[in-house]
Design a protein around this motif. Structure first.
Motif, PDB file in Angstrom:
ATOM      1  N   LEU A 109      20.019 -22.919  -9.685  1.00 52.31           N
ATOM      2  CA  LEU A 109      19.968 -21.765 -10.588  1.00 52.31           C
ATOM      3  C   LEU A 109      21.339 -21.443 -11.176  1.00 52.31           C
ATOM      4  CD1 LEU A 109      17.547 -19.427  -8.590  1.00 52.31           C
ATOM      5  CD2 LEU A 109      17.028 -20.894 -10.546  1.00 52.31           C
ATOM      6  N   ALA A 110      22.258 -22.401 -11.065  1.00 48.14           N
ATOM      7  CA  ALA A 110      23.607 -22.235 -11.627  1.00 48.14           C
ATOM      8  C   ALA A 110      24.270 -20.959 -11.121  1.00 48.14           C
ATOM      9  CB  ALA A 110      23.567 -22.256 -13.159  1.00 48.14           C
ATOM     10  N   GLY A 111      24.216 -20.761  -9.798  1.00 49.63           N
ATOM     11  CA  GLY A 111      24.851 -19.586  -9.215  1.00 49.63           C
ATOM     12  C   GLY A 111      24.236 -18.277  -9.645  1.00 49.63           C
ATOM     13  N   GLY A 112      22.972 -18.311 -10.079  1.00 45.85           N
ATOM     14  CA  GLY A 112      22.282 -17.094 -10.506  1.00 45.85           C
ATOM     15  C   GLY A 112      22.316 -16.867 -12.001  1.00 45.85           C
ATOM     16  N   ILE A 113      23.083 -17.672 -12.732  1.00 45.37           N
ATOM     17  CA  ILE A 113      23.165 -17.492 -14.192  1.00 45.37           C
ATOM     18  C   ILE A 113      21.794 -17.664 -14.833  1.00 45.37           C
ATOM     19  CG2 ILE A 113      24.123 -18.480 -16.317  1.00 45.37           C
ATOM     20  CD1 ILE A 113      26.661 -19.091 -14.670  1.00 45.37           C
ATOM     21  N   LEU A 114      21.001 -18.612 -14.327  1.00 45.69           N
ATOM     22  CA  LEU A 114      19.704 -18.895 -14.929  1.00 45.69           C
ATOM     23  C   LEU A 114      18.630 -17.886 -14.553  1.00 45.69           C
ATOM     24  CD1 LEU A 114      19.741 -22.773 -14.530  1.00 45.69           C
ATOM     25  CD2 LEU A 114      19.988 -21.465 -16.654  1.00 45.69           C
ATOM     26  N   THR A 115      18.965 -16.925 -13.703  1.00 47.14           N
ATOM     27  CA  THR A 115      18.000 -15.865 -13.389  1.00 47.14           C
ATOM     28  C   THR A 115      17.982 -14.781 -14.455  1.00 47.14           C
ATOM     29  OG1 THR A 115      19.586 -14.547 -12.105  1.00 47.14           O
ATOM     30  CG2 THR A 115      18.342 -16.251 -10.919  1.00 47.14           C
ATOM     31  N   GLY A 116      18.954 -14.837 -15.366  1.00 42.85           N
ATOM     32  CA  GLY A 116      18.988 -13.884 -16.468  1.00 42.85           C
ATOM     33  C   GLY A 116      19.713 -12.589 -16.176  1.00 42.85           C
ATOM     34  N   PRO A 125      12.464 -16.055 -14.824  1.00 47.13           N
ATOM     35  CA  PRO A 125      13.410 -17.096 -15.231  1.00 47.13           C
ATOM     36  C   PRO A 125      13.780 -18.030 -14.077  1.00 47.13           C
ATOM     37  CG  PRO A 125      14.039 -15.006 -16.199  1.00 47.13           C
ATOM     38  CD  PRO A 125      12.923 -14.711 -15.240  1.00 47.13           C
ATOM     39  N   ALA A 126      13.959 -17.498 -12.883  1.00 51.39           N
ATOM     40  CA  ALA A 126      14.311 -18.342 -11.734  1.00 51.39           C
ATOM     41  C   ALA A 126      13.238 -19.390 -11.487  1.00 51.39           C
ATOM     42  CB  ALA A 126      14.514 -17.484 -10.493  1.00 51.39           C
ATOM     43  N   GLN A 127      11.979 -18.993 -11.586  1.00 50.52           N
ATOM     44  CA  GLN A 127      10.893 -19.938 -11.349  1.00 50.52           C
ATOM     45  C   GLN A 127      10.873 -21.033 -12.402  1.00 50.52           C
ATOM     46  OE1 GLN A 127       7.681 -17.099 -11.277  1.00 50.52           O
ATOM     47  NE2 GLN A 127       7.748 -16.884  -9.047  1.00 50.52           N
ATOM     48  N   GLU A 162       9.890 -15.379  -4.577  1.00 51.68           N
ATOM     49  CA  GLU A 162       9.998 -15.666  -6.017  1.00 51.68           C
ATOM     50  C   GLU A 162      10.350 -17.125  -6.247  1.00 51.68           C
ATOM     51  OE1 GLU A 162      12.752 -14.561  -9.919  1.00 51.68           O
ATOM     52  OE2 GLU A 162      13.058 -13.508  -8.022  1.00 51.68           O
ATOM     53  N   ASN A 163      11.331 -17.632  -5.504  1.00 48.30           N
ATOM     54  CA  ASN A 163      11.742 -19.022  -5.688  1.00 48.30           C
ATOM     55  C   ASN A 163      10.622 -19.995  -5.332  1.00 48.30           C
ATOM     56  OD1 ASN A 163      14.269 -18.220  -6.539  1.00 48.30           O
ATOM     57  ND2 ASN A 163      15.253 -18.550  -4.562  1.00 48.30           N
ATOM     58  N   ALA A 208      23.226 -18.851 -23.529  1.00 51.76           N
ATOM     59  CA  ALA A 208      22.216 -19.308 -24.486  1.00 51.76           C
ATOM     60  C   ALA A 208      21.115 -20.083 -23.766  1.00 51.76           C
ATOM     61  CB  ALA A 208      22.876 -20.181 -25.554  1.00 51.76           C
ATOM     62  N   ILE A 209      21.504 -20.875 -22.786  1.00 49.40           N
ATOM     63  CA  ILE A 209      20.510 -21.599 -21.990  1.00 49.40           C
ATOM     64  C   ILE A 209      19.659 -20.613 -21.205  1.00 49.40           C
ATOM     65  CG2 ILE A 209      20.210 -23.235 -20.084  1.00 49.40           C
ATOM     66  CD1 ILE A 209      22.857 -24.557 -21.028  1.00 49.40           C
ATOM     67  N   ALA A 210      20.318 -19.613 -20.593  1.00 51.96           N
ATOM     68  CA  ALA A 210      19.581 -18.600 -19.836  1.00 51.96           C
ATOM     69  C   ALA A 210      18.603 -17.843 -20.731  1.00 51.96           C
ATOM     70  CB  ALA A 210      20.561 -17.630 -19.172  1.00 51.96           C
ATOM     71  N   ASP A 211      18.989 -17.594 -21.978  1.00 50.10           N
ATOM     72  CA  ASP A 211      18.085 -16.919 -22.920  1.00 50.10           C
ATOM     73  C   ASP A 211      16.842 -17.774 -23.182  1.00 50.10           C
ATOM     74  OD1 ASP A 211      19.737 -14.744 -23.139  1.00 50.10           O
ATOM     75  OD2 ASP A 211      20.690 -15.403 -25.008  1.00 50.10           O
TER      76      ASP A 211
END
Length: 354
Positions: A216-223, A274-276, A303-304, A258-261
């Protein structure tokens, strides 16, 4: 394609069967200021195992040893049904130069420490945690082989190491009849895809299972990050340690956000988090054996685990692939060009090896 934790996968070319999501135990213990206390860690462990999970990841220095000690207690009555992976090379005592690194002395002492804490007489998978350029590969491989022959470790693995060194080590192990490398652990996610240049293709070619840290890129991809976090000063409060860590390392950028968006957009379409979605993107990559999921609360773990039920459409996957694409670099971009194809194949039709 819906997965479950008990839809097991082979770890590389070995006979070891592991769950498609590994449970990361770096959050077991609050020694670093942001982990789970014992009661909560026990709930995380129980939930994972009750769902059919069997693959648990730790290291000799995670939470100053608390992680391994907790696992030693939690696994007491079901040790043989679990695959325990730990790691060595990180410094165990700051004033002792031989308590870190890949050398034989630290290898043997680290393994004995892990065995004692884990309350077991064998480790399923032992990783060289971080590459040590000062120790000869012959010393590393011979020490690991000795431990395999003694039955203290069953499978040898490696993490955070250049592809050319791993290739060299695997060839040397094969030629000398030493225990081969079975798995590779690397950082790989929608933000960090540079492993596609060499590490992932190498793992496929050499028969290494691939286990992903920080999917999850250290939580970045969770939004949970915004553009304000790019320039905001890092907080030093204990509850913000992870955020401060990402900011200090420069992980919060315009590109990563931008990827997280894009991940959030796909998640909204699917009615998922987003995490899923970010985890599902790694889960359905045929080059990936198991991402490692870490959690501090039962809610986060549930959630994961929901990522196992996420199906991405071809168009959704293509959107995520496009927004996160990397430059393959030299020589990969050149070798994939039409110019080189014409020079080497002309107009011939040659089926690629499978």
């Amino acid at each position: 394609m819906t997965l479950t934790l008990d839809t097991y996968r082979q770890l590389g070319r070995s006979g070891l069967r592991v769950s498609p999501l590994a449970l990361g135990a770096a959050t077991f213990g609050n020694d670093w200021g942001w982990g789970a206390e014992q009661d909560e860690a026990r709930k995380l462990f129980d939930l994972y195992v009750e769902r059919g999970g069997n693959f648990i990841d730790t290291a000799v220095t995670y939470t100053n040893g608390t992680s391994e000690r907790m696992l030693g207690e939690f696994t007491r009555d079901r040790r043989d049904s679990l695959v325990l992976a730990t790691k060595y090379t990180t410094l165990r005592r700051p004033d002792d130069p031989n308590s870190g690194g890949a050398g034989r002395k630290n290898l043997f002492r680290s393994v004995e420490t892990s065995l004692r804490r884990l309350n077991t007489d064998y480790i399923d998978v032992l990783y060289l945690h971080v590459w040590d350029s000062t120790t000869p590969v012959e010393e590393i491989l011979r020490g690991l082989d000795d431990l395999v022959r003694q039955g203290k470790i069953l499978y040898v693995a490696i993490s955070n190491t250049p592809a050319w060194q791993i290739s060299r080590m695997q060839m040397m192990a094969d030629l000398r009849g030493w225990a081969p490398l079975t798995a590779l652990q690397l950082e790989y996610n929608l933000v960090e895809r540079t492993g596609e240049r060499d590490l992932l293709p190498m793992a496929q070619e050499l028969g290494l299972g691939t286990v992903l840290w920080s999917p999850l890129a250290g939580g970045i991809l969770t939004g949970k990050y915004s553009r304000q976090d790019i320039t905001a000063p890092a907080s030093h409060q204990a509850e913000s340690t992870r955020r401060s860590f990402n900011q200090a390392l420069g992980g919060v950028t315009g590109r990563s956000l931008a990827i997280a968006d894009a991940v959030k957009e796909v998640a909204a379409e699917l009615g998922r988090t987003p995490a899923q979605v970010a985890l599902a993107w790694t889960l359905h990559n045929p080059e990936v054996t198991a991402p490692i999921i870490g959690a501090r609360t039962v809610e986060q773990l549930r959630e994961n685990l929901g990522a196992l039920e996420v199906d991405l459409t071809a168009s959704q996957k293509a959107r995520l692939d496009e927004v996160s694409a990397i430059d393959p670099g030299f020589p990969h971009a050149m070798l994939a060009s039409d110019h080189i194809r014409v020079l080497t194949r002309g107009n011939l039709k040659i089926q690629a090896r499978r």
